[in-house]
Motif scaffolding. Structure first.
Motif, PDB file in Angstrom:
ATOM      1  N   TYR A 124      41.311 -14.018  58.890  1.00 14.48           N
ATOM      2  CA  TYR A 124      42.366 -13.128  58.398  1.00 14.48           C
ATOM      3  C   TYR A 124      42.224 -11.742  59.015  1.00 14.48           C
ATOM      4  CZ  TYR A 124      45.742 -11.087  55.187  1.00 14.48           C
ATOM      5  OH  TYR A 124      46.852 -10.470  54.664  1.00 14.48           O
ATOM      6  N   LEU A 125      41.005 -11.260  59.081  1.00 15.24           N
ATOM      7  CA  LEU A 125      40.758  -9.957  59.702  1.00 15.24           C
ATOM      8  C   LEU A 125      41.142  -9.966  61.173  1.00 15.24           C
ATOM      9  CD1 LEU A 125      39.620  -7.089  59.738  1.00 15.24           C
ATOM     10  CD2 LEU A 125      37.323  -8.071  59.977  1.00 15.24           C
ATOM     11  N   GLN A 126      40.790 -11.028  61.879  1.00 14.53           N
ATOM     12  CA  GLN A 126      41.099 -11.102  63.308  1.00 14.53           C
ATOM     13  C   GLN A 126      42.603 -11.151  63.564  1.00 14.53           C
ATOM     14  OE1 GLN A 126      38.313 -14.475  63.810  1.00 14.53           O
ATOM     15  NE2 GLN A 126      37.451 -13.356  65.536  1.00 14.53           N
ATOM     16  N   ARG A 127      43.354 -11.694  62.617  1.00 19.06           N
ATOM     17  CA  ARG A 127      44.809 -11.754  62.770  1.00 19.06           C
ATOM     18  C   ARG A 127      45.515 -10.495  62.277  1.00 19.06           C
ATOM     19  NH1 ARG A 127      44.013 -16.934  60.340  1.00 19.06           N
ATOM     20  NH2 ARG A 127      44.865 -16.079  58.396  1.00 19.06           N
ATOM     21  N   SER A 128      44.790  -9.615  61.608  1.00 15.93           N
ATOM     22  CA  SER A 128      45.409  -8.483  60.910  1.00 15.93           C
ATOM     23  C   SER A 128      45.960  -7.401  61.831  1.00 15.93           C
ATOM     24  CB  SER A 128      44.388  -7.844  59.969  1.00 15.93           C
ATOM     25  OG  SER A 128      43.379  -7.157  60.713  1.00 15.93           O
ATOM     26  N   GLY A 183      45.987   2.817  57.607  1.00 13.09           N
ATOM     27  CA  GLY A 183      45.790   3.159  59.011  1.00 13.09           C
ATOM     28  C   GLY A 183      44.333   3.347  59.389  1.00 13.09           C
ATOM     29  N   VAL A 184      43.467   2.572  58.758  1.00 12.94           N
ATOM     30  CA  VAL A 184      42.026   2.663  59.036  1.00 12.94           C
ATOM     31  C   VAL A 184      41.760   2.329  60.503  1.00 12.94           C
ATOM     32  CG1 VAL A 184      39.847   1.446  58.587  1.00 12.94           C
ATOM     33  CG2 VAL A 184      41.216   2.292  56.691  1.00 12.94           C
ATOM     34  N   LEU A 210      43.982  -5.037  62.852  1.00  7.36           N
ATOM     35  CA  LEU A 210      42.991  -3.968  62.740  1.00  7.36           C
ATOM     36  C   LEU A 210      41.924  -4.120  63.817  1.00  7.36           C
ATOM     37  CD1 LEU A 210      42.362  -3.973  58.882  1.00  7.36           C
ATOM     38  CD2 LEU A 210      43.365  -2.078  60.180  1.00  7.36           C
ATOM     39  N   THR A 211      41.376  -2.998  64.255  1.00 10.84           N
ATOM     40  CA  THR A 211      40.174  -3.041  65.083  1.00 10.84           C
ATOM     41  C   THR A 211      39.017  -3.434  64.178  1.00 10.84           C
ATOM     42  OG1 THR A 211      40.992  -1.340  66.573  1.00 10.84           O
ATOM     43  CG2 THR A 211      38.615  -1.685  66.535  1.00 10.84           C
ATOM     44  N   TYR A 212      38.212  -4.387  64.614  1.00 10.06           N
ATOM     45  CA  TYR A 212      37.194  -4.946  63.727  1.00 10.06           C
ATOM     46  C   TYR A 212      35.869  -5.158  64.450  1.00 10.06           C
ATOM     47  CZ  TYR A 212      38.056  -9.324  66.179  1.00 10.06           C
ATOM     48  OH  TYR A 212      38.175 -10.276  67.158  1.00 10.06           O
ATOM     49  N   THR A 213      34.821  -5.281  63.647  1.00 11.01           N
ATOM     50  CA  THR A 213      33.563  -5.886  64.078  1.00 11.01           C
ATOM     51  C   THR A 213      33.115  -6.788  62.946  1.00 11.01           C
ATOM     52  OG1 THR A 213      32.947  -3.880  65.298  1.00 11.01           O
ATOM     53  CG2 THR A 213      31.223  -5.523  64.929  1.00 11.01           C
ATOM     54  N   GLU A 246      31.644  -0.378  72.493  1.00 12.09           N
ATOM     55  CA  GLU A 246      31.339  -1.730  72.951  1.00 12.09           C
ATOM     56  C   GLU A 246      31.372  -2.764  71.819  1.00 12.09           C
ATOM     57  OE1 GLU A 246      28.811   1.266  75.277  1.00 12.09           O
ATOM     58  OE2 GLU A 246      29.327   0.865  73.173  1.00 12.09           O
ATOM     59  N   ALA A 247      31.398  -2.301  70.551  1.00 13.39           N
ATOM     60  CA  ALA A 247      31.355  -3.223  69.420  1.00 13.39           C
ATOM     61  C   ALA A 247      32.734  -3.613  68.910  1.00 13.39           C
ATOM     62  CB  ALA A 247      30.552  -2.597  68.285  1.00 13.39           C
ATOM     63  N   LYS A 248      33.767  -3.006  69.437  1.00 15.23           N
ATOM     64  CA  LYS A 248      35.092  -3.206  68.868  1.00 15.23           C
ATOM     65  C   LYS A 248      35.652  -4.585  69.194  1.00 15.23           C
ATOM     66  CE  LYS A 248      36.067   1.748  68.788  1.00 15.23           C
ATOM     67  NZ  LYS A 248      35.363   1.847  67.521  1.00 15.23           N
ATOM     68  N   ASN A 249      36.260  -5.184  68.165  1.00 18.69           N
ATOM     69  CA  ASN A 249      36.902  -6.501  68.259  1.00 18.69           C
ATOM     70  C   ASN A 249      35.933  -7.580  68.748  1.00 18.69           C
ATOM     71  OD1 ASN A 249      39.420  -5.492  67.344  1.00 18.69           O
ATOM     72  ND2 ASN A 249      39.870  -4.747  69.405  1.00 18.69           N
ATOM     73  N   LYS A 250      34.731  -7.542  68.175  1.00 18.64           N
ATOM     74  CA  LYS A 250      33.713  -8.536  68.519  1.00 18.64           C
ATOM     75  C   LYS A 250      33.121  -9.168  67.261  1.00 18.64           C
ATOM     76  CE  LYS A 250      32.365  -6.637  73.006  1.00 18.64           C
ATOM     77  NZ  LYS A 250      31.246  -6.128  73.847  1.00 18.64           N
TER      78      LYS A 250
END
Length: 219
Positions: free
Chosen positions: A137-141, A102-103, A143-146, A192-196
């Motif tokens: 893979y991360l973008q499809r996961s 649950g990161v 998870l919230t990512y940068t 502002e950096a989330k999912n970018k």
């Protein structure tokens, strides 16, 4: 926030660790060699011995960390499987474990030009291809990512301004590893950096902007 850093004893990873420690953020690191970690990293970090290729151990290693930083990378080798294993399978294992735990955010360091198949770096066992697969893979996961794509990495810092651009718009340039680490840590702090996906280099003639301004300009 509690941070988990994979690749913590690498040149970029240990700069990420230092940036986190300087901000007073609790840090747990994943390393293969605990003695090496003690020599290279601040004494305040929590050291977990492990390997991103051992997927079934990573959820416990991440524990209660809220943000995962992945700065792993295959080292130059005559083994053609290393980029696939480290840059894709290892990252995939870490993403799966982060999701299990649950990161709140996953910050992944890759490289400029990952979308360019005909790039010289792909002569080294398709290293950019596997980095791009890890990004996807991360973008499809879920998870919230940068995703941070730096230009050529320099060990020495300088006073050049960070230039940040959208995915697949920068194709040359370099940047000190310390600035890459700053971008990674700021990405975990800035809404502002989330999912970018951000591409970064440093230029002496570029205007200096705040991280908020840099991230907000990315679509």
């Amino acid at each position: 926030m509690k941070a988990f850093v994979a690749g913590a004893t690498g040149e970029t990873g240990r700069r990420i660790v230092q940036q986190l420690v300087d901000r007073g953020i609790a840090v747990r690191v994943l390393v293969r060699d605990a003695n090496k970690a003690k020599d290279l990293l601040p004494a305040s970090v929590e050291v977990v011995t492990g390997d991103v290729l051992q997927g079934n151990t990573l959820a416990a290693a991440i524990g209660d960390a809220t943000v995962v930083f992945c700065a792993t990378g295959a080292r130059p080798s005559l083994d053609p499987t290393q980029p696939y294993l480290v840059d894709f399978e290892g990252t995939k294992n870490l993403i799966n474990a982060a999701k299990t735990q649950g990161v709140e955010q996953f910050v992944l360091v890759t490289s400029l030009c990952v979308s360019k198949l005909l790039h010289p770096l792909n002569l080294f066992w398709a290293i950019l291809v596997w980095k791009k697969w890890a990004e996807e893979y991360l973008q499809r996961s879920g998870l919230t990512y940068t995703i941070v794509r730096p230009g050529g990495l320099k060990n020495d810092d300088n006073s050049d301004a960070i230039v940040m651009s959208n995915a697949d718009t920068l194709f040359e340039g370099s940047i000190p590893r310390t600035k890459v680490a700053q971008v990674c840590v700021e990405a975990a702090l800035a809404t502002e950096a989330k999912n970018k996906v951000v591409e970064i280099v440093a230029k002496p003639d570029a205007p200096h902007k705040s991280f908020g301004e840099l991230f907000s300009a990315i679509g």
